[in-house]
Design a protein around this motif. Structure first.
Motif, PDB file in Angstrom:
ATOM      1  N   THR A 105      -6.317 -12.814 -14.868  1.00 45.05           N
ATOM      2  CA  THR A 105      -4.907 -12.183 -15.037  1.00 45.05           C
ATOM      3  C   THR A 105      -4.700 -10.868 -16.054  1.00 45.05           C
ATOM      4  OG1 THR A 105      -2.592 -12.859 -15.657  1.00 45.05           O
ATOM      5  CG2 THR A 105      -4.299 -13.929 -16.679  1.00 45.05           C
ATOM      6  N   ASP A 106      -3.839 -10.079 -15.537  1.00 43.60           N
ATOM      7  CA  ASP A 106      -3.641  -9.008 -16.336  1.00 43.60           C
ATOM      8  C   ASP A 106      -2.820  -9.831 -17.704  1.00 43.60           C
ATOM      9  OD1 ASP A 106      -2.924  -6.368 -17.498  1.00 43.60           O
ATOM     10  OD2 ASP A 106      -0.819  -6.750 -16.570  1.00 43.60           O
ATOM     11  N   LEU A 107      -2.712  -9.231 -18.705  1.00 44.58           N
ATOM     12  CA  LEU A 107      -1.870  -9.538 -19.933  1.00 44.58           C
ATOM     13  C   LEU A 107      -0.583  -9.076 -20.209  1.00 44.58           C
ATOM     14  CD1 LEU A 107      -4.912 -10.331 -22.425  1.00 44.58           C
ATOM     15  CD2 LEU A 107      -3.430 -11.951 -21.332  1.00 44.58           C
ATOM     16  N   ASP A 108      -0.450  -7.871 -20.485  1.00 38.00           N
ATOM     17  CA  ASP A 108       0.822  -7.169 -20.828  1.00 38.00           C
ATOM     18  C   ASP A 108       1.725  -6.974 -19.643  1.00 38.00           C
ATOM     19  OD1 ASP A 108      -0.059  -6.862 -23.426  1.00 38.00           O
ATOM     20  OD2 ASP A 108      -0.124  -4.668 -23.347  1.00 38.00           O
ATOM     21  N   GLY A 109       2.879  -7.510 -19.764  1.00 37.70           N
ATOM     22  CA  GLY A 109       3.728  -7.401 -18.631  1.00 37.70           C
ATOM     23  C   GLY A 109       3.660  -8.389 -17.591  1.00 37.70           C
ATOM     24  N   SER A 110       2.441  -9.242 -17.738  1.00 30.15           N
ATOM     25  CA  SER A 110       2.238 -10.211 -16.792  1.00 30.15           C
ATOM     26  C   SER A 110       2.197 -11.506 -17.392  1.00 30.15           C
ATOM     27  CB  SER A 110       0.788 -10.026 -16.211  1.00 30.15           C
ATOM     28  OG  SER A 110       0.746  -8.719 -15.458  1.00 30.15           O
ATOM     29  N   LEU A 111       1.015 -11.852 -17.990  1.00 27.70           N
ATOM     30  CA  LEU A 111       1.256 -13.449 -18.538  1.00 27.70           C
ATOM     31  C   LEU A 111       1.991 -13.331 -19.988  1.00 27.70           C
ATOM     32  CD1 LEU A 111       0.110 -16.344 -18.891  1.00 27.70           C
ATOM     33  CD2 LEU A 111      -1.907 -15.583 -19.866  1.00 27.70           C
TER      34      LEU A 111
ATOM     35  N   GLY B  82      -1.108  -9.330 -11.724  1.00 31.06           N
ATOM     36  CA  GLY B  82      -0.730  -8.195 -12.431  1.00 31.06           C
ATOM     37  C   GLY B  82       0.383  -7.348 -11.903  1.00 31.06           C
ATOM     38  N   ASP B  83       0.886  -6.444 -12.961  1.00 28.60           N
ATOM     39  CA  ASP B  83       2.195  -5.868 -12.849  1.00 28.60           C
ATOM     40  C   ASP B  83       1.924  -4.371 -12.568  1.00 28.60           C
ATOM     41  OD1 ASP B  83       1.196  -5.655 -15.421  1.00 28.60           O
ATOM     42  OD2 ASP B  83       3.351  -4.853 -15.699  1.00 28.60           O
ATOM     43  N   GLY B  84       0.908  -3.712 -12.892  1.00 22.61           N
ATOM     44  CA  GLY B  84       0.701  -2.216 -13.020  1.00 22.61           C
ATOM     45  C   GLY B  84      -0.383  -1.638 -12.170  1.00 22.61           C
TER      46      GLY B  84
ATOM     47  N   ASN C 174      -2.891  -0.197 -12.862  1.00 21.34           N
ATOM     48  CA  ASN C 174      -4.486  -0.420 -13.128  1.00 21.34           C
ATOM     49  C   ASN C 174      -4.718  -1.989 -12.691  1.00 21.34           C
ATOM     50  OD1 ASN C 174      -2.702  -1.560 -15.059  1.00 21.34           O
ATOM     51  ND2 ASN C 174      -4.270  -1.571 -16.519  1.00 21.34           N
ATOM     52  N   ASP C 175      -3.752  -2.574 -12.004  1.00 27.07           N
ATOM     53  CA  ASP C 175      -4.076  -3.884 -11.632  1.00 27.07           C
ATOM     54  C   ASP C 175      -4.612  -3.935 -10.046  1.00 27.07           C
ATOM     55  OD1 ASP C 175      -3.748  -5.315 -13.966  1.00 27.07           O
ATOM     56  OD2 ASP C 175      -1.637  -4.975 -13.788  1.00 27.07           O
ATOM     57  N   ILE C 176      -4.187  -2.921  -9.268  1.00 28.57           N
ATOM     58  CA  ILE C 176      -4.496  -2.735  -7.855  1.00 28.57           C
ATOM     59  C   ILE C 176      -6.115  -3.197  -7.749  1.00 28.57           C
ATOM     60  CG2 ILE C 176      -4.489  -1.122  -5.746  1.00 28.57           C
ATOM     61  CD1 ILE C 176      -2.288   0.241  -7.232  1.00 28.57           C
TER      62      ILE C 176
HETATM   63 MG   LIG Z   1       0.287  -5.057 -17.179  1.00 27.60          MG
END
Ligand SMILES: [Mg+2]
Length: 264
Positions: A12-18, A207-209, A211-213
């Motif tokens: 998992t991504d952190l900022d904006g996700s978890l 992920g939400d961004g 850079n998570d693709i």
């Molecule tokens: Mg994020």
């Protein structure tokens, strides 16, 4: 769909996700984190954050010793390793290349290495103390761009000649080695899990961004968490299992887990 009794890893991504984009809270995800822990399902952070930021967060969530991916994939920390492996050039080399190009072409940007912790705190909403941890970088630089998109393309092209690439996160752009990405680090991590015990590990990624693709493309099940970036997050057409959440941040995180993981 995977169940809680399968060999499963959550990445998992952190900022904006978890973590909530504004408050950095993960409270809404605590019941899910507890369920995963009860079933010994590792929750691997895959973030633009530094090792110095991730380790205390892991402690706060009871996830110490779990592998993690830091600095957008520039650094991979597997279990049982004393220090993470840098997947390319180190921070000093990245900074030196950015500095050379700034000197030569007059590019206007502010990297974390250019400013003090107070300013990084203002940019991020972090306390000065936490901002210092964000500045303790090992393999990538975060920066704010102060010119046109066209000039950013020029900067990106010139960095490419130095073996470096630019990626866009939720708040900042990041410079790191070409070929290293969240997705490349995730593939390496999954290889590690499968080699370790030969079990057919499945993976769910969140992920939400933009850079998570690459992370979302590298996992079996992809959760695109509703986010605030204007650039749309679109995964590869090869990714068969994709769910887009209605909720933001940790609420969206739970929504995605509810969607893909069948209760045992
Ligand atoms: Mg994020």
């Amino acid at each position: 769909m995977p169940s809680l009794t399968d060999p499963l890893v959550v990445i998992t991504d952190l900022d904006g996700s978890l973590l909530d984009h504004h408050t950095y809270s993960w409270q809404p995800a605590v019941p899910w984190l507890d369920r995963l822990k009860a079933h010994h399902i590792p929750v691997v952070f895959c973030s633009s954050k530094t090792t110095a930021e991730i380790v205390p967060l892991q402690e706060s969530m009871g996830l110490s010793g779990t592998p993690f991916i830091a600095e957008n994939g520039a650094l991979l920390q597997l279990d049982g390793e004393l220090s993470g492996r840098i997947m390319g050039q180190d921070y000093a080399a990245v900074r030196a290349a950015m500095e050379r190009l700034r000197q030569e072409y007059g590019f206007k940007f502010f990297g974390f290495g250019d400013v003090d912790e107070k300013l990084v705190g203002e940019w991020t909403g972090l306390s000065a103390q936490d901002a210092l941890l964000a500045q303790r970088r090992q393999a990538s630089e975060a920066f704010i761009w102060r010119e046109s998109d066209e000039r950013l393309r020029d900067f990106t092209d010139l960095l490419a000649k130095e073996g470096l690439a630019v990626t866009q996160g939720g708040r900042f752009y990041h410079v790191m080695s070409q070929g290293s990405s969240k997705g490349a680090a995730v593939r390496r991590l999954l290889q590690h899990y499968r080699q370790q015990d030969g079990r057919p590990w499945q993976s769910i990624g969140l992920g939400d961004g933009p850079n998570d693709i690459s992370l979302l493309d590298a996992v079996d099940y992809a959760v695109i968490i509703r986010g605030y970036t204007k650039t749309p997050v679109t995964v590869s057409p090869q990714q068969r299992y994709v769910y887009r959440t209605n909720a933001y941040g940790p609420e969206g995180w739970c929504e995605g887990m509810d969607y893909f993981i069948t209760s045992a």
